[in-house]
Design a protein around this motif. Structure first.
Motif: not given
Length: 841
Positions: A35-40, A89-91, A113-120, A124-128
């Motif tokens: 999800f991080f790779e595709e959306k974030i 989360s301030l972000l 859509r992008e905001i919803a992706d960041f929320e999701h 998930l725990g902000a995986p990177d």
């Protein structure tokens, strides 16, 4: 993300992105990393990296965002994300614009859509997945597939809202919002629309490769319905000629030819089946993902009938179509050369990538390490496209042919067996004749001495010493006659197709040191390009992996499908508009050009995917746009700002390709046969060019559409050579464009052009509805140019006609041509040679 220059806002922005907590979970699920790779990450690259990355040498507020350690170390401010806690989360507060003092990006908010992706992502725990090791990869190593994902072509497709425009009445489709926005940003406006004659000629030739007929033009000009143009577009899209036109575009990429070329230019006698399959598939609007799947793995797909099986095998001929070095080529080297040619073709045609550059070393410009090249090579070298067949008196390794129909395999085996055993048949016939002569001469002792040795060529009755000699002679004569019949009656060539099969033992390939086939390095598991792959690749050990490759290429869950959609959308735009949004249509890598309208390109790619990969759907959307129907008129102010028309303030003018040029001339002279054709090389010998004992040469006198003319590598039709036909040795999405003297000389001196002009004049003079030269001239302009002549042009040509007819003499008695016939032939040829005919406005 962009930040303002004011210190307070800069500080707030840094607070929002400085530190990412990594204690949300002891392990991050693969789905979260994907999800991080595709959306974030794509949003971070597009909106943040210019101010917060090592690559840009910018870390405002002490913050870098292009590696996980940058987020973990933070910047000058405090915690921005509480993993799992959206409201804390301030972000999220910043990108929602919930706080007027904390709004990111400050220039333009992210889409919903992008905001919803960041929320999701936060939930998930902000995986990177970017580890420290990844962060420390040398940014100067272009072949690094992880860093390579930051290149624009490898990013997931964006889904931006339609740009707002000032002139809200101008856009006719969503496409127009993107083009008009770019123009308005530079205080420009498009030119006026093309007139109806120009527009119908344009869309007719671009969609069918043929100009409109007189009747079609008259019908369109008299149709005052609001959807008159759309009706014409729908008619062209449903025409069989659409597939002939757009199928040819794909055949350029498929390096289609009717011969092998290179060292021994053997005939591809069955290539026409693939050509006609492509035309039918385009006409049927076969979805592009299915279209590709059939060509790469059609022979492996399930089928419900023999007919479907055969069609799928014919489609897979795509892999067999390439040129191959046949003479004196080490089999192991040939296998790698064939795989290399296939990799290069698939890379250019589908992904817009120069993958062949990674054969000898890591790619010098694009994120393709050598390991990725040999991961693909293992798939294709586990595929068989060559076979040993009898050719020109010996067994040769040739393109693989598969029998078609219920008894296809059996008939193919019998055919090959006959030619394999033909020399032995000649020997048996000779020995049988010798036996017959012994019997006729009464040399029974010599006959008896040869019975054991020549038992198979002696008739049973002939061996019977109790039978009358006349009976024995008759029986042996019948055997000789049968051998004569077999010798003189070879079996017909059975229905066959060029098609691949799986190798009996698929295997992973070794890296070849410096690309040399006999210098093995590490063995590489079969797989795909890492830069476009988000998950592990699983290929069954007993299979080549072609089916998995075919599915991966258009899988929009991976980067490959998104890239394939961009490449195809750009190709369609190029063929319709005369220039791609990415001008280097075959190269989306770092050495290619960047899109002039990146948001529009992604919009077109999304339209393509959302339509179920329908090329006809996207074509219609483009030709129905206001951008498409513009005239090619010049505008001084726009030209001063945008001399190359990158912003699309007018239509691009383009010269007719050689196929459309020839077809239009034949159509004008009532010489064009619009029926489809099968093979146009049936009369050629096994060697496609006239060499040695083979005196036949490919013909170009067929009155068929040019897409069916023979494409003999190294011996193209003359009009193809003169007017920049594709190079059939390699995948070509954009043909060369030259404007040279030989093209003008061709139109003035080529016998075929002169003949068509004469036949056009003959048909013109035979038209009893035209009573004088003025009517004939107006009719001819309509017929050839789809225009009415200007008064000055009409007067000039009428003067020429009168002067010529007055002073010219008739031609020879053997070929009587009156001065009138000669004059009109010259007028027809002049119109064919004019820019008005050869250039599409």
């Amino acid at each position: 993300m962009l930040i303002t220059n004011r210190f307070s806002e800069l500080k707030t922005c840094c607070v929002a992105l400085s530190i990412i907590a990594v204690t949300a979970a002891s392990a991050v699920a693969d789905s979260g990393e994907d999800f991080f790779e595709e959306k974030i990450r794509p949003v971070l690259i597009k909106r943040c990296y210019s101010c917060h990355s090592e690559a840009s040498q910018s870390s405002e507020g002490g913050l870098t965002l292009d590696a996980r350690s940058g987020w973990q170390d933070g910047g000058d401010s405090g915690t921005a994300i509480v993993p799992g806690d959206i409201d804390g989360s301030l972000l999220i507060t910043a990108i929602r614009y919930d706080d007027e003092n904390l709004q990111m990006p400050p220039d333009q908010a992210l889409s919903e859509r992008e905001i919803a992706d960041f929320e999701h992502w936060v939930r998930l725990g902000a995986p990177d997945p970017r580890t420290e090791a990844v962060r420390l990869v040398n940014a100067d190593v272009p072949s690094d597939p992880v860093r390579g994902r930051e290149h624009w072509a490898f990013l997931p497709l964006s889904d931006q809202p339609l740009p707002a425009v000032t002139d809200t009445q101008w856009p006719l489709t969503t496409i127009d919002h993107f083009t008009l926005k770019e123009l308005e940003d530079r205080e420009l406006h498009p030119v006026d629309d093309a007139d109806r004659r120009t527009l119908l000629r344009r869309v007719s030739i671009l969609l069918t490769g043929l100009p409109p007929t007189l009747e079609e033009m008259e019908s369109f000009l008299s149709d005052d319905r609001s959807d008159a143009y759309e009706r014409q577009v729908d008619r062209f899209l449903s025409s069989f000629h659409f597939g002939e036109r757009w199928g040819r575009h794909w055949l350029d990429l498929a390096r289609y030819a009717d011969s092998n070329g290179l060292d021994e230019n053997f005939l591809f006698r069955e290539a026409w089946r693939y050509r006609n399959w492509v035309i039918s598939a385009i006409n049927d609007d076969l979805s592009y993902d299915r279209f590709l799947r059939l060509q790469i793995a059609g022979d492996l797909l399930p089928y419900e009938s023999i007919e479907q099986r055969d069609e799928q095998r014919i489609a897979a001929g795509f892999l067999v179509m390439g040129p191959k070095v046949l003479l004196g080529n080490n089999p192991a080297n040939q296998r790698m050369e064939v795989a290399d040619e296939q990799i290069d073709t698939i890379g250019r045609a589908v992904l817009g990538q120069t993958l062949g550059c990674a054969r000898c070393h890591d790619h010098k410009f694009d994120p393709v390490p050598t390991r990725d090249y040999y991961a693909l090579a293992g798939i294709l070298s586990s595929t068989e496209v060559m076979e040993q067949r009898y050719m020109l008196g010996q067994q040769r390794v040739m393109e693989q042919l598969i029998g078609l129909g219920d008894e296809g395999a059996q008939l193919d085996d019998e055919y090959e067996a006959y030619w394999r055993e033909r020399e032995a048949l000649k020997d048996r016939r000779q020995r049988a004749t010798e036996i017959l002569e012994l019997l006729k001469a009464g040399k029974l002792e010599e006959f008896a001495a040869r019975v054991d040795r020549d038992d198979l060529v002696i008739a049973e009755v002939a061996k019977d010493t109790e039978a009358a000699i006349e009976q024995r002679i008759t029986a042996q004569q019948e055997m000789v006659t049968e051998f004569d019949r077999l010798w003189n009656s070879p079996p017909s060539i059975p229905p066959r197709a060029m098609s691949p099969t799986e190798r009996s033992e698929p295997a992973d390939e070794h890296i070849r040191i410096a690309g040399q086939f006999d210098k093995l390095g590490d063995q590489v598991p079969r797989g795909f390009l890492q830069v476009l792959t988000n998950s592990e690749v699983s290929i069954p050990a007993e299979q080549s992996g072609r089916l998995e490759l075919a599915n991966w290429l258009t899988n929009t869950e991976s980067g490959a499908g998104n890239l394939a959609a961009r490449v195809l959308a750009n190709r369609i735009w190029y063929h319709l508009m005369g220039r791609g949004l990415v001008r280097t249509v075959d190269n989306f890598g770092r050495t290619g050009e960047t899109p002039t309208h990146p948001e529009l390109l992604d919009h077109l790619a999304n339209l393509l995917i959302d339509s179920g990969w329908s090329t006809k759907s996207l074509i219609k959307k483009i030709v129905m746009s206001h951008t498409f129907v513009l005239s090619s008129s010049h505008d001084n102010s726009a030209h001063a700002i945008d001399p190359e028309n990158e912003l699309l303030w007018r239509a691009h003018r383009r010269r007719l390709d050689p196929e459309s040029l020839r077809d239009a001339m034949l159509l004008s002279g009532e010489q064009l046969d619009l029926n489809p054709m099968d093979s146009t090389v049936w009369y050629l010998g096994d060697q496609a060019t006239a060499v040695g004992a083979n005196t036949n040469r490919r013909r170009t006198d067929f009155p068929c559409r040019s897409v069916y003319l023979p494409v003999i590598r190294n011996d193209l039709p003359e009009i193809f050579e003169a007017f920049d036909f594709t190079d059939p040795h390699a995948a070509t999405g954009m043909r060369p464009k030259t404007l040279v003297a030989k093209q003008g000389l061709f139109m003035l001196n080529e016998e075929s052009v002169i003949n068509i002009a004469e036949k056009t004049a003959t048909a013109l003079l035979a038209n009893e509805t035209l009573s004088d030269d003025r009517q004939r001239l107006d009719y001819l302009y309509e017929l050839i140019l789809n225009q009415t002549p200007a008064d000055a042009d009409r007067d000039h040509l009428l003067t020429f006609l009168n002067d010529f007819k007055e002073h010219a003499a008739p031609t020879s008695p053997e070929q009587p041509r009156s001065p009138e016939q000669q004059a009109w032939s010259m007028v027809c040829q002049a119109l064919f040679a004019s820019s008005r005919f050869q250039v599409l406005e």
